[in-house]
Scaffold this motif. Structure first.
Motif, PDB file in Angstrom:
ATOM      1  N   LEU A  69       0.845  -1.189   0.000  1.00 24.32           N
ATOM      2  CA  LEU A  69       0.000   0.000   0.000  1.00 24.32           C
ATOM      3  C   LEU A  69       0.881   1.239   0.000  1.00 24.32           C
ATOM      4  CD1 LEU A  69      -2.735   1.462   0.299  1.00 24.32           C
ATOM      5  CD2 LEU A  69      -2.506   1.146   2.774  1.00 24.32           C
ATOM      6  N   ALA A  70       0.658   2.122  -0.967  1.00 25.48           N
ATOM      7  CA  ALA A  70       1.401   3.383  -1.054  1.00 25.48           C
ATOM      8  C   ALA A  70       0.468   4.519  -0.670  1.00 25.48           C
ATOM      9  CB  ALA A  70       1.949   3.583  -2.466  1.00 25.48           C
ATOM     10  N   THR A  71       0.613   5.003   0.562  1.00 24.45           N
ATOM     11  CA  THR A  71      -0.209   6.109   1.035  1.00 24.45           C
ATOM     12  C   THR A  71       0.492   6.813   2.189  1.00 24.45           C
ATOM     13  OG1 THR A  71      -2.391   6.786   1.816  1.00 24.45           O
ATOM     14  CG2 THR A  71      -1.552   4.710   2.671  1.00 24.45           C
ATOM     15  N   ASP A  72       0.285   8.110   2.266  1.00 23.10           N
ATOM     16  CA  ASP A  72       0.790   8.845   3.422  1.00 23.10           C
ATOM     17  C   ASP A  72      -0.339   9.133   4.410  1.00 23.10           C
ATOM     18  OD1 ASP A  72      -0.528  10.726   1.900  1.00 23.10           O
ATOM     19  OD2 ASP A  72       1.183  12.056   1.669  1.00 23.10           O
ATOM     20  N   SER A  73      -1.510   8.594   4.143  1.00 26.29           N
ATOM     21  CA  SER A  73      -2.680   8.791   4.989  1.00 26.29           C
ATOM     22  C   SER A  73      -2.860   7.614   5.950  1.00 26.29           C
ATOM     23  CB  SER A  73      -3.936   8.938   4.121  1.00 26.29           C
ATOM     24  OG  SER A  73      -5.094   8.848   4.915  1.00 26.29           O
ATOM     25  N   ASP A  74      -2.814   7.899   7.239  1.00 25.80           N
ATOM     26  CA  ASP A  74      -3.014   6.838   8.225  1.00 25.80           C
ATOM     27  C   ASP A  74      -4.423   6.262   8.149  1.00 25.80           C
ATOM     28  OD1 ASP A  74      -0.408   7.081   9.157  1.00 25.80           O
ATOM     29  OD2 ASP A  74      -0.961   8.463  10.772  1.00 25.80           O
ATOM     30  N   SER A  75      -5.422   7.100   7.837  1.00 25.46           N
ATOM     31  CA  SER A  75      -6.790   6.596   7.762  1.00 25.46           C
ATOM     32  C   SER A  75      -6.964   5.641   6.582  1.00 25.46           C
ATOM     33  CB  SER A  75      -7.801   7.742   7.694  1.00 25.46           C
ATOM     34  OG  SER A  75      -7.612   8.507   6.533  1.00 25.46           O
ATOM     35  N   VAL A  76      -6.313   5.923   5.465  1.00 21.26           N
ATOM     36  CA  VAL A  76      -6.377   5.006   4.319  1.00 21.26           C
ATOM     37  C   VAL A  76      -5.677   3.695   4.671  1.00 21.26           C
ATOM     38  CG1 VAL A  76      -5.569   4.614   1.951  1.00 21.26           C
ATOM     39  CG2 VAL A  76      -6.634   6.793   2.562  1.00 21.26           C
ATOM     40  N   TYR A  77      -4.515   3.795   5.296  1.00 23.10           N
ATOM     41  CA  TYR A  77      -3.804   2.580   5.708  1.00 23.10           C
ATOM     42  C   TYR A  77      -4.671   1.742   6.650  1.00 23.10           C
ATOM     43  CZ  TYR A  77      -0.764  -0.627   8.138  1.00 23.10           C
ATOM     44  OH  TYR A  77      -0.256  -1.760   8.695  1.00 23.10           O
ATOM     45  N   ASN A  78      -5.256   2.388   7.652  1.00 20.17           N
ATOM     46  CA  ASN A  78      -6.088   1.664   8.617  1.00 20.17           C
ATOM     47  C   ASN A  78      -7.272   0.976   7.943  1.00 20.17           C
ATOM     48  OD1 ASN A  78      -4.405   2.398  10.732  1.00 20.17           O
ATOM     49  ND2 ASN A  78      -5.625   4.191  11.257  1.00 20.17           N
ATOM     50  N   ALA A  79      -7.906   1.649   6.984  1.00 22.44           N
ATOM     51  CA  ALA A  79      -9.055   1.069   6.285  1.00 22.44           C
ATOM     52  C   ALA A  79      -8.641  -0.140   5.445  1.00 22.44           C
ATOM     53  CB  ALA A  79      -9.726   2.120   5.406  1.00 22.44           C
ATOM     54  N   VAL A  80      -7.545  -0.020   4.717  1.00 20.07           N
ATOM     55  CA  VAL A  80      -7.083  -1.125   3.863  1.00 20.07           C
ATOM     56  C   VAL A  80      -6.594  -2.288   4.717  1.00 20.07           C
ATOM     57  CG1 VAL A  80      -5.348  -1.826   2.160  1.00 20.07           C
ATOM     58  CG2 VAL A  80      -6.578   0.339   1.884  1.00 20.07           C
ATOM     59  N   ASP A  81      -5.838  -1.990   5.759  1.00 18.30           N
ATOM     60  CA  ASP A  81      -5.330  -3.046   6.630  1.00 18.30           C
ATOM     61  C   ASP A  81      -6.477  -3.782   7.319  1.00 18.30           C
ATOM     62  OD1 ASP A  81      -3.098  -4.483   7.809  1.00 18.30           O
ATOM     63  OD2 ASP A  81      -3.601  -3.457   9.685  1.00 18.30           O
ATOM     64  N   ALA A  82      -7.488  -3.051   7.755  1.00 18.07           N
ATOM     65  CA  ALA A  82      -8.651  -3.688   8.390  1.00 18.07           C
ATOM     66  C   ALA A  82      -9.405  -4.566   7.400  1.00 18.07           C
ATOM     67  CB  ALA A  82      -9.581  -2.629   8.969  1.00 18.07           C
ATOM     68  N   ALA A  83      -9.487  -4.121   6.153  1.00 20.04           N
ATOM     69  CA  ALA A  83     -10.215  -4.886   5.129  1.00 20.04           C
ATOM     70  C   ALA A  83      -9.451  -6.120   4.680  1.00 20.04           C
ATOM     71  CB  ALA A  83     -10.508  -3.992   3.930  1.00 20.04           C
ATOM     72  N   LEU A  84      -8.127  -6.017   4.588  1.00 20.09           N
ATOM     73  CA  LEU A  84      -7.339  -7.089   3.981  1.00 20.09           C
ATOM     74  C   LEU A  84      -6.448  -7.858   4.943  1.00 20.09           C
ATOM     75  CD1 LEU A  84      -6.200  -5.250   0.736  1.00 20.09           C
ATOM     76  CD2 LEU A  84      -8.140  -6.805   1.029  1.00 20.09           C
ATOM     77  N   GLY A  85      -6.114  -7.263   6.064  1.00 22.01           N
ATOM     78  CA  GLY A  85      -5.213  -7.924   6.998  1.00 22.01           C
ATOM     79  C   GLY A  85      -5.853  -9.171   7.586  1.00 22.01           C
TER      80      GLY A  85
END
Length: 121
Positions: free
Chosen positions: A6-22
């Motif tokens: 994931l390439a993002t500098d947004s913590d909220s985007v990271y949290n959303a993607v990690d929650a969905a895919l982790g």
């Protein structure tokens, strides 16, 4: 196991993607700048790169095009790319960047999972 970069500098985007895919079936790693993506792809060889359209110093469109050009020249592995867009009008940019798929924010877990599955399918 599916490896997602994931390439993002947004913590909220990271949290959303990690929650969905982790999960036990996938691993999410992160870079915070577009210029870091190519080296990360060469080192980690992820199954898919998820690129936020707005990332510092090298946006998602430029990052996707860079991956495509480097792969065409044989200097990087072929990699699937899913772009995260800010609005529907940005779909044009995703197509121009030769992205394999895109998703318009805001993100929800089901949409992220479906988009990644479609890109990998």
């Amino acid at each position: 196991m599916t490896h997602v970069l994931l390439a993002t500098d947004s913590d909220s985007v990271y949290n959303a993607v990690d929650a969905a895919l982790g999960s036990d079936a996938s691993e999410v790693s992160r870079v915070r700048a577009g210029v870091e993506v190519l080296d990360a792809v060469r080192e980690q060889e992820p199954d898919v790169v998820i690129c936020d359209l707005q990332i510092g110093n090298m946006g998602g469109m430029a990052t996707c095009l860079d991956l495509r050009m480097e792969a065409e020249m044989g200097r990087a592995p072929e990699t699937r790319v899913l772009m995260l867009l800010d609005r529907e009008a940005d779909v044009y940019l995703a197509k121009q960047a030769q992205s394999d798929g895109w998703l318009v924010k805001p993100l929800d877990a089901v949409s992220v999972q479906r988009a990644v599955a479609a890109v990998l399918g």
